[in-house]
Design a protein around this motif. Sequence first.
Motif, PDB file in Angstrom:
ATOM      1  N   LEU A 136       0.931  -1.168   0.043  1.00 48.52           N
ATOM      2  CA  LEU A 136       0.052   0.094   0.066  1.00 48.52           C
ATOM      3  C   LEU A 136       0.830   1.174  -0.009  1.00 48.52           C
ATOM      4  O   LEU A 136       0.679   2.258  -0.837  1.00 48.52           O
ATOM      5  CB  LEU A 136      -0.764  -0.114   1.156  1.00 48.52           C
ATOM      6  CG  LEU A 136      -1.717   1.345   1.539  1.00 48.52           C
ATOM      7  CD1 LEU A 136      -2.666   1.505   0.240  1.00 48.52           C
ATOM      8  CD2 LEU A 136      -2.574   1.145   2.944  1.00 48.52           C
ATOM      9  N   LEU A 140       1.005   4.148  -2.752  1.00 49.47           N
ATOM     10  CA  LEU A 140       0.929   5.548  -2.563  1.00 49.47           C
ATOM     11  C   LEU A 140       2.042   6.313  -3.115  1.00 49.47           C
ATOM     12  O   LEU A 140       2.009   7.590  -3.591  1.00 49.47           O
ATOM     13  CB  LEU A 140       0.802   5.874  -0.969  1.00 49.47           C
ATOM     14  CG  LEU A 140       0.257   7.004  -0.458  1.00 49.47           C
ATOM     15  CD1 LEU A 140      -1.169   7.465  -1.335  1.00 49.47           C
ATOM     16  CD2 LEU A 140       0.332   7.134   0.910  1.00 49.47           C
ATOM     17  N   VAL A 159      -5.828  13.408   4.803  1.00 51.68           N
ATOM     18  CA  VAL A 159      -6.314  12.641   3.934  1.00 51.68           C
ATOM     19  C   VAL A 159      -7.724  13.281   3.631  1.00 51.68           C
ATOM     20  O   VAL A 159      -8.474  13.007   4.493  1.00 51.68           O
ATOM     21  CB  VAL A 159      -6.414  11.061   4.298  1.00 51.68           C
ATOM     22  CG1 VAL A 159      -6.891   9.978   3.071  1.00 51.68           C
ATOM     23  CG2 VAL A 159      -5.003  10.503   4.549  1.00 51.68           C
ATOM     24  N   LEU A 181      -4.913  12.104  -4.711  1.00 44.46           N
ATOM     25  CA  LEU A 181      -5.225  10.916  -4.167  1.00 44.46           C
ATOM     26  C   LEU A 181      -5.737   9.916  -5.028  1.00 44.46           C
ATOM     27  O   LEU A 181      -6.971  10.000  -5.392  1.00 44.46           O
ATOM     28  CB  LEU A 181      -6.372  10.974  -2.937  1.00 44.46           C
ATOM     29  CG  LEU A 181      -6.703   9.727  -2.260  1.00 44.46           C
ATOM     30  CD1 LEU A 181      -5.523   8.994  -1.476  1.00 44.46           C
ATOM     31  CD2 LEU A 181      -7.708   9.840  -1.024  1.00 44.46           C
ATOM     32  N   LEU A 185      -6.734   3.624  -4.676  1.00 43.88           N
ATOM     33  CA  LEU A 185      -6.333   3.266  -3.292  1.00 43.88           C
ATOM     34  C   LEU A 185      -7.209   3.741  -2.299  1.00 43.88           C
ATOM     35  O   LEU A 185      -6.910   3.390  -0.932  1.00 43.88           O
ATOM     36  CB  LEU A 185      -4.921   4.057  -2.982  1.00 43.88           C
ATOM     37  CG  LEU A 185      -3.973   3.734  -3.838  1.00 43.88           C
ATOM     38  CD1 LEU A 185      -2.443   4.603  -3.254  1.00 43.88           C
ATOM     39  CD2 LEU A 185      -3.403   2.333  -3.799  1.00 43.88           C
ATOM     40  N   HIS A 186      -8.778   4.240  -2.595  1.00 39.65           N
ATOM     41  CA  HIS A 186      -9.562   4.428  -1.697  1.00 39.65           C
ATOM     42  C   HIS A 186      -9.941   3.335  -0.629  1.00 39.65           C
ATOM     43  O   HIS A 186      -9.996   3.554   0.715  1.00 39.65           O
ATOM     44  CB  HIS A 186     -10.786   5.165  -2.370  1.00 39.65           C
ATOM     45  CG  HIS A 186     -10.767   6.055  -2.678  1.00 39.65           C
ATOM     46  ND1 HIS A 186     -11.721   7.222  -2.877  1.00 39.65           N
ATOM     47  CD2 HIS A 186      -9.611   7.152  -2.958  1.00 39.65           C
ATOM     48  CE1 HIS A 186     -11.392   8.372  -3.307  1.00 39.65           C
ATOM     49  NE2 HIS A 186     -10.024   8.406  -3.431  1.00 39.65           N
ATOM     50  N   LEU A 189      -6.962   2.371   1.607  1.00 35.65           N
ATOM     51  CA  LEU A 189      -6.397   3.561   2.649  1.00 35.65           C
ATOM     52  C   LEU A 189      -7.567   3.588   3.795  1.00 35.65           C
ATOM     53  O   LEU A 189      -7.090   3.767   4.719  1.00 35.65           O
ATOM     54  CB  LEU A 189      -6.467   4.720   1.871  1.00 35.65           C
ATOM     55  CG  LEU A 189      -5.148   5.058   1.026  1.00 35.65           C
ATOM     56  CD1 LEU A 189      -5.131   6.430   0.281  1.00 35.65           C
ATOM     57  CD2 LEU A 189      -3.857   4.935   1.934  1.00 35.65           C
ATOM     58  N   THR A 190      -8.895   3.118   3.466  1.00 29.47           N
ATOM     59  CA  THR A 190      -9.729   3.151   4.261  1.00 29.47           C
ATOM     60  C   THR A 190      -9.629   2.008   5.232  1.00 29.47           C
ATOM     61  O   THR A 190      -9.972   2.289   6.586  1.00 29.47           O
ATOM     62  CB  THR A 190     -11.186   3.003   3.557  1.00 29.47           C
ATOM     63  OG1 THR A 190     -11.493   3.955   2.842  1.00 29.47           O
ATOM     64  CG2 THR A 190     -12.341   2.994   4.683  1.00 29.47           C
ATOM     65  N   GLN A 192      -6.757   0.752   5.964  1.00 22.64           N
ATOM     66  CA  GLN A 192      -5.498   1.133   6.552  1.00 22.64           C
ATOM     67  C   GLN A 192      -5.838   1.910   7.794  1.00 22.64           C
ATOM     68  O   GLN A 192      -5.297   2.054   9.198  1.00 22.64           O
ATOM     69  CB  GLN A 192      -4.486   1.805   5.757  1.00 22.64           C
ATOM     70  CG  GLN A 192      -3.232   2.369   6.635  1.00 22.64           C
ATOM     71  CD  GLN A 192      -2.409   1.205   7.078  1.00 22.64           C
ATOM     72  OE1 GLN A 192      -2.392   0.106   6.931  1.00 22.64           O
ATOM     73  NE2 GLN A 192      -1.821   1.654   8.233  1.00 22.64           N
ATOM     74  N   MET A 193      -6.915   2.872   7.526  1.00 20.19           N
ATOM     75  CA  MET A 193      -7.149   3.797   8.654  1.00 20.19           C
ATOM     76  C   MET A 193      -7.947   3.380   9.697  1.00 20.19           C
ATOM     77  O   MET A 193      -7.875   3.778  10.778  1.00 20.19           O
ATOM     78  CB  MET A 193      -8.250   4.904   7.935  1.00 20.19           C
ATOM     79  CG  MET A 193      -8.243   6.366   8.773  1.00 20.19           C
ATOM     80  SD  MET A 193      -8.959   7.454   7.629  1.00 20.19           S
ATOM     81  CE  MET A 193      -7.723   7.949   6.813  1.00 20.19           C
ATOM     82  N   LEU A 233      -1.038   7.683   9.804  1.00 20.22           N
ATOM     83  CA  LEU A 233      -1.843   6.991   8.866  1.00 20.22           C
ATOM     84  C   LEU A 233      -1.301   5.479   8.840  1.00 20.22           C
ATOM     85  O   LEU A 233      -1.737   4.674   8.542  1.00 20.22           O
ATOM     86  CB  LEU A 233      -1.912   7.585   7.489  1.00 20.22           C
ATOM     87  CG  LEU A 233      -2.477   6.694   6.475  1.00 20.22           C
ATOM     88  CD1 LEU A 233      -4.119   6.619   6.690  1.00 20.22           C
ATOM     89  CD2 LEU A 233      -2.432   7.877   4.935  1.00 20.22           C
TER      90      LEU A 233
END
Length: 336
Positions: A136, A140, A159, A181, A185-186, A189-190, A192-193, A233
Amino acid sequence: MKPVSYIAQSPRLLDQLREVLRYKHYSLRTEEAYVYWVKFFVRWHGRNGQVRHPRDMGAAEVQQFLSMLATQRNVSVSTHNQALSALLFLYREVLGVQLPWLDEVQRPTRPRRIPSVLTTAEVAALFGAMTGVELLLAKLLYGTGLRLNEGLRLRVKDVDFDRRVLVVREGKGGKDRVVMLPHTLHVALTAQMAQARALWEHDRQQHQPGVEVPDALAIKYPDLGQRWGWFWLFPAPRLSIDPRSRIERRHHLYEERLQRAIKLACAAAQIHKPVSVHTLRHSFATHLLQAGTDIRTVQELLGHSDVSTTMIYTHVLKVAAGGTASPLDALASLSP
């Protein structure tokens, strides 16, 4: 008189150096490098058992040290310049020595090298050999052109899914900028968040100190480092000791983790070019220019102060395009 408004109070030279560096808001990495070179400089001149304070040395000693680095240790131009910058900082900012020879010390010229760039197929092969948070993070960096530290130091508040942008805070040169962004990757990244949120909640339940926040914000807002928006993040899985404050807190992922993953992935994907984390940034810029993106836009996305820095990628395009026919090929076409 000392040319800076801050006078170091520590009696030891290296402590004085650290104090002035921190007063001027130099990064921890720069602080460690400058301390290393000053210590090396003093020890090298004291190798015969006669340790002298830098205040008692001057142009001859600095030139001898720099000459040794170039001729005996064969250091790179960037390393040579870093050593010189450390000594100039020591004399000018810490010792307050303003001598004419400081301005006469010559810096070696850094040759302009064409950076190593991956093709899109090689990028896909590289990513195919990676997994987890390293994959990831690599995507990024390639998808946004971020430097490694800029990606690692992203916080939750930086973000913006609605506007599809990332806000880079205090990038190289202390500058902020905004980059795209990638839509692909949405989802990752969600997720990962969500993992970062679980670590943040665990830290709050354990009453751990908050994450590092810049400058004096921690004094003005004591709980700022404990707020969700300021959390990393890409947080590290374990707590560690802050090298400056000596406080045990959660840092972001360490640089070596992605560097090792890319090295292993290159071997697995049989990519034989010299590849580092920064190669992803080079590939990002080159592929944007290949797609017809204006060079000024690429300059802004990369955070370059001067477009001449971005122009190096136009040379990469000339090499990569291979649009000019070789005279040997023309000769071959005439052969019976």
